[in-house]
Design an enzyme around this catalytic site. Structure first.
Site, PDB file in Angstrom:
ATOM      1  N   HIS A 110       0.812  -1.223   0.000  1.00  0.00           N
ATOM      2  CA  HIS A 110       0.000   0.000   0.000  1.00  0.00           C
ATOM      3  C   HIS A 110       0.844   1.271   0.000  1.00  0.00           C
ATOM      4  O   HIS A 110       0.329   2.352  -0.273  1.00  0.00           O
ATOM      5  CB  HIS A 110      -0.985  -0.013   1.175  1.00  0.00           C
ATOM      6  CG  HIS A 110      -0.380   0.274   2.518  1.00  0.00           C
ATOM      7  ND1 HIS A 110      -0.050  -0.720   3.410  1.00  0.00           N
ATOM      8  CD2 HIS A 110      -0.046   1.431   3.128  1.00  0.00           C
ATOM      9  CE1 HIS A 110       0.437  -0.180   4.506  1.00  0.00           C
ATOM     10  NE2 HIS A 110       0.463   1.125   4.362  1.00  0.00           N
ATOM     11  N   ASP A 140       0.109  -7.638   1.374  1.00  0.00           N
ATOM     12  CA  ASP A 140       0.559  -6.248   1.493  1.00  0.00           C
ATOM     13  C   ASP A 140       2.088  -6.159   1.495  1.00  0.00           C
ATOM     14  O   ASP A 140       2.676  -5.369   2.230  1.00  0.00           O
ATOM     15  CB  ASP A 140      -0.017  -5.590   2.747  1.00  0.00           C
ATOM     16  CG  ASP A 140       0.088  -4.063   2.698  1.00  0.00           C
ATOM     17  OD1 ASP A 140       0.208  -3.509   1.594  1.00  0.00           O
ATOM     18  OD2 ASP A 140       0.079  -3.434   3.775  1.00  0.00           O
ATOM     19  N   GLY A 211       3.493   6.550   7.890  1.00  0.00           N
ATOM     20  CA  GLY A 211       4.898   6.741   7.533  1.00  0.00           C
ATOM     21  C   GLY A 211       5.771   5.614   8.032  1.00  0.00           C
ATOM     22  O   GLY A 211       6.851   5.360   7.500  1.00  0.00           O
ATOM     23  N   ASN A 212       5.308   4.903   9.085  1.00  0.00           N
ATOM     24  CA  ASN A 212       6.014   3.724   9.570  1.00  0.00           C
ATOM     25  C   ASN A 212       5.770   2.514   8.670  1.00  0.00           C
ATOM     26  O   ASN A 212       6.527   1.537   8.710  1.00  0.00           O
ATOM     27  CB  ASN A 212       5.574   3.349  10.984  1.00  0.00           C
ATOM     28  CG  ASN A 212       6.332   4.093  12.061  1.00  0.00           C
ATOM     29  OD1 ASN A 212       5.755   4.890  12.794  1.00  0.00           O
ATOM     30  ND2 ASN A 212       7.633   3.845  12.158  1.00  0.00           N
ATOM     31  N   SER A 213       4.694   2.556   7.887  1.00  0.00           N
ATOM     32  CA  SER A 213       4.322   1.403   7.064  1.00  0.00           C
ATOM     33  C   SER A 213       5.482   0.954   6.185  1.00  0.00           C
ATOM     34  O   SER A 213       6.102   1.762   5.494  1.00  0.00           O
ATOM     35  CB  SER A 213       3.119   1.753   6.180  1.00  0.00           C
ATOM     36  OG  SER A 213       1.965   1.930   6.949  1.00  0.00           O
ATOM     37  N   LEU A 268      -8.060 -24.819  -0.930  1.00  0.00           N
ATOM     38  CA  LEU A 268      -8.887 -26.003  -0.717  1.00  0.00           C
ATOM     39  C   LEU A 268     -10.197 -25.943  -1.491  1.00  0.00           C
ATOM     40  O   LEU A 268     -10.755 -26.967  -1.856  1.00  0.00           O
ATOM     41  CB  LEU A 268      -9.207 -26.169   0.774  1.00  0.00           C
ATOM     42  CG  LEU A 268      -8.079 -26.647   1.687  1.00  0.00           C
ATOM     43  CD1 LEU A 268      -8.582 -26.762   3.118  1.00  0.00           C
ATOM     44  CD2 LEU A 268      -7.513 -27.975   1.213  1.00  0.00           C
ATOM     45  N   GLY A 269     -10.718 -24.743  -1.709  1.00  0.00           N
ATOM     46  CA  GLY A 269     -11.993 -24.620  -2.396  1.00  0.00           C
ATOM     47  C   GLY A 269     -13.175 -24.840  -1.476  1.00  0.00           C
ATOM     48  O   GLY A 269     -14.105 -25.589  -1.790  1.00  0.00           O
ATOM     49  N   VAL A 270     -13.131 -24.169  -0.309  1.00  0.00           N
ATOM     50  CA  VAL A 270     -14.232 -24.264   0.644  1.00  0.00           C
ATOM     51  C   VAL A 270     -14.578 -22.876   1.172  1.00  0.00           C
ATOM     52  O   VAL A 270     -13.760 -21.963   1.134  1.00  0.00           O
ATOM     53  CB  VAL A 270     -13.888 -25.179   1.847  1.00  0.00           C
ATOM     54  CG1 VAL A 270     -13.702 -26.607   1.399  1.00  0.00           C
ATOM     55  CG2 VAL A 270     -12.655 -24.667   2.583  1.00  0.00           C
ATOM     56  N   VAL A 271     -15.794 -22.747   1.627  1.00  0.00           N
ATOM     57  CA  VAL A 271     -16.213 -21.574   2.403  1.00  0.00           C
ATOM     58  C   VAL A 271     -16.374 -22.039   3.835  1.00  0.00           C
ATOM     59  O   VAL A 271     -17.057 -23.048   4.091  1.00  0.00           O
ATOM     60  CB  VAL A 271     -17.532 -20.986   1.868  1.00  0.00           C
ATOM     61  CG1 VAL A 271     -18.003 -19.843   2.772  1.00  0.00           C
ATOM     62  CG2 VAL A 271     -17.353 -20.479   0.440  1.00  0.00           C
ATOM     63  N   ILE A 272     -15.732 -21.348   4.763  1.00  0.00           N
ATOM     64  CA  ILE A 272     -15.750 -21.778   6.156  1.00  0.00           C
ATOM     65  C   ILE A 272     -16.349 -20.692   7.038  1.00  0.00           C
ATOM     66  O   ILE A 272     -16.472 -19.526   6.620  1.00  0.00           O
ATOM     67  CB  ILE A 272     -14.334 -22.128   6.663  1.00  0.00           C
ATOM     68  CG1 ILE A 272     -13.402 -20.910   6.508  1.00  0.00           C
ATOM     69  CG2 ILE A 272     -13.789 -23.342   5.936  1.00  0.00           C
ATOM     70  CD1 ILE A 272     -12.026 -21.105   7.117  1.00  0.00           C
TER      71      ILE A 272
END
Length: 468
Positions: A110, A140, A211-213, A268-272
């Site tokens: 970012h 990020d 600014g620390n990012s 994996l192809g899952v919704v958890i």
């Protein structure tokens, strides 16, 4: 003669001085660390060209006017483009650190996102133009490259060995104040944040500000163990909660960006979803833990490996899944094509599945549930109808019912809506309206009952209790 009272006062003072001396002896001296590490910490500034104000607006034709009058109108008429407008730029400021002598730099995505120009300022005030090697928005992390040889570098540590309570130190450029040093302790490790699925963050109380990012987080050995990334705040300023990307995660991403130009993650192809107390009771768990599988993608790795809706994943390669948010970054760290061992609970029994992990797709596909008209009521206070063949195909379901009307009753109280699709009730698959009515009539009272609901293609389990 020395008075006894004075003796006690003197003894108390000496004891206090002793405690202060001991406390001072226990506090770390950060000066050697700062002196050795600071030369490799850089300030990063970026520029982004913005569209000219008033671009595309209808303006009078000034070509025939003398230059002095044309300049007057350009300055006076709102929205008129001018040389100043054409050169508008957005600027951002952040930090970073050099990790190789030939000029590779780590920072946050970012900090450099959408930048047209990236300038790196070294501690000696010299400035170098940097090129973006690659960036990964999901973690990020971004890698930059400046031209140089024999540049100062940081020493990289092992973030997996970090312990809660350990002293850590940050160097960065908050609000543009170069090489500002702040210190604190590790507050937690493996912290999951909302909308951040692939990073087990290091939480600290080190003062971090804009600014620390992108700046480094050091341990007392002078090793970088994290990249300062974000803070939790309600005021816009530091409130004692800062988060850093573990250096192990960052370097894995950096190495992939340098060699392949992209990052591959396991999938994996899952919704958890999270397992709360009621769901734990419903699925026969002793305590809330694990990741409840609410949806399995058709043809995905989980489906091919035998994972089912309603399974609760308790471990991955012998690493415990305490919170559902623990699973994505563990899976993401697995190389696609590798085998993963899942410890699950299915129907109250513990099982182990071996699944070949796939590669995380670049973009997911959403399916939308639709409703049809039908009339079949039940004790939950809803009218339902069976799914059509097209709906089953679109939702990738073998069966289920869709709610056409919500009446006054339990369904209204738990927030069900027309168009919601019910595929499981009380741990039983719903293949027809008849099955749904039968299961609904047999629901126990005063005990947590689970229901799997799809709303606009996204599945989740909810729990409720029927009163006496």
């Amino acid at each position: 003669m020395f008075h006894r009272k004075n003796y006690f006062i003197l003894a108390a003072v000496m004891l206090l001085v002793g405690h202060v001396a001991v406390a001072q002896a226990q506090l770390p001296d950060f000066t050697p660390l700062v002196e050795s590490a600071s030369p490799a910490v850089v300030n990063i500034s970026t520029k982004q060209k913005l569209p000219a104000r008033g671009a595309g607006a209808h303006m009078p034709d000034l070509e025939g006017l003398p230059p002095i009058f044309r300049e007057f109108f350009e300055r006076s008429i709102p929205g008129m483009p001018s040389d100043r407008d054409q050169q508008r730029e957005a600027q951002s400021l952040g930090s970073g650190f050099i990790f190789s002598e030939d000029g590779y730099i780590l920072t946050n995505n970012h900090v450099v996102a959408d930048a047209d120009e990236i300038i790196v300022r070294l501690p000696d005030r010299s400035e170098l133009e940097a090129k973006l090697v690659g960036a990964d928005p999901r973690t990020d992390v971004a890698v930059l490259k400046v031209e140089g040889k024999g540049l100062p570098t940081v020493q990289l540590g092992d973030s997996s060995k970090l312990k809660v309570g350990e002293w850590v130190l940050a160097i960065g450029s908050p609000f543009g104040f170069d090489h500002t040093v702040t210190a604190g302790i590790v507050s937690a490790t493996g912290r999951s944040l909302p909308n951040e699925s692939y990073v087990p963050f290091i939480q600290t109380d080190v003062a971090i500000n804009p600014g620390n990012s992108g700046g480094p987080l050091f341990n007392l050995k002078g090793e970088v163990i994290g990249i300062n990334s974000q803070i939790f705040t309600r005021s816009g300023g530091f409130m004692g909660l800062s988060f850093a990307i573990p250096i192990d995660v960052a370097m894995d991403v950096a190495n992939q960006l340098r060699t392949d130009g992209k990052v591959s993650r396991g999938w994996l192809g899952v919704v958890i979803q999270e397992v709360n107390k009621d769901l734990a009771e419903s699925f026969g768990l002793e305590r809330p833990a694990g990741a409840l599988v609410a949806q399995v993608m058709d043809g995905g790795p989980a489906a091919k490996g035998g994972l089912r809706v309603g399974d609760v994943i308790l471990s991955l390669n012998d690493e415990s899944i305490v919170m559902s948010a623990d699973l994505p970054h563990l899976v993401g760290a697995i190389k696609p094509g590798s085998k993963a061992r899942l410890g699950i609970v299915r129907g109250g029994e513990r099982e182990t599945l071996n699944i070949v992990v796939g590669a995380l797709p670049e973009e997911g596909e959403a399916v939308v549930a639709s409703s049809t008209d039908a009339q079949k009521s039940n004790r939950l206070g809803v009218k339902v109808t069976e799914l059509t063949a097209e709906q089953k195909r679109n939702l990738d379901l073998p069966g289920g019912v869709v709610i056409t009307e919500v009446l006054n009753g339990p369904a209204a109280m738990i927030g069900l809506r027309p168009g919601d699709v019910i595929s499981h009730l009380n741990n039983q698959a719903i293949d027809s309206a008849k099955t749904f009515s039968r299961v609904a009539e047999q629901l126990p009272k005063n005990r947590s009952v689970s229901m799997r609901v799809l709303r606009q293609g996204r599945a989740s389990f909810i729990t409720f209790k029927l009163a006496e």
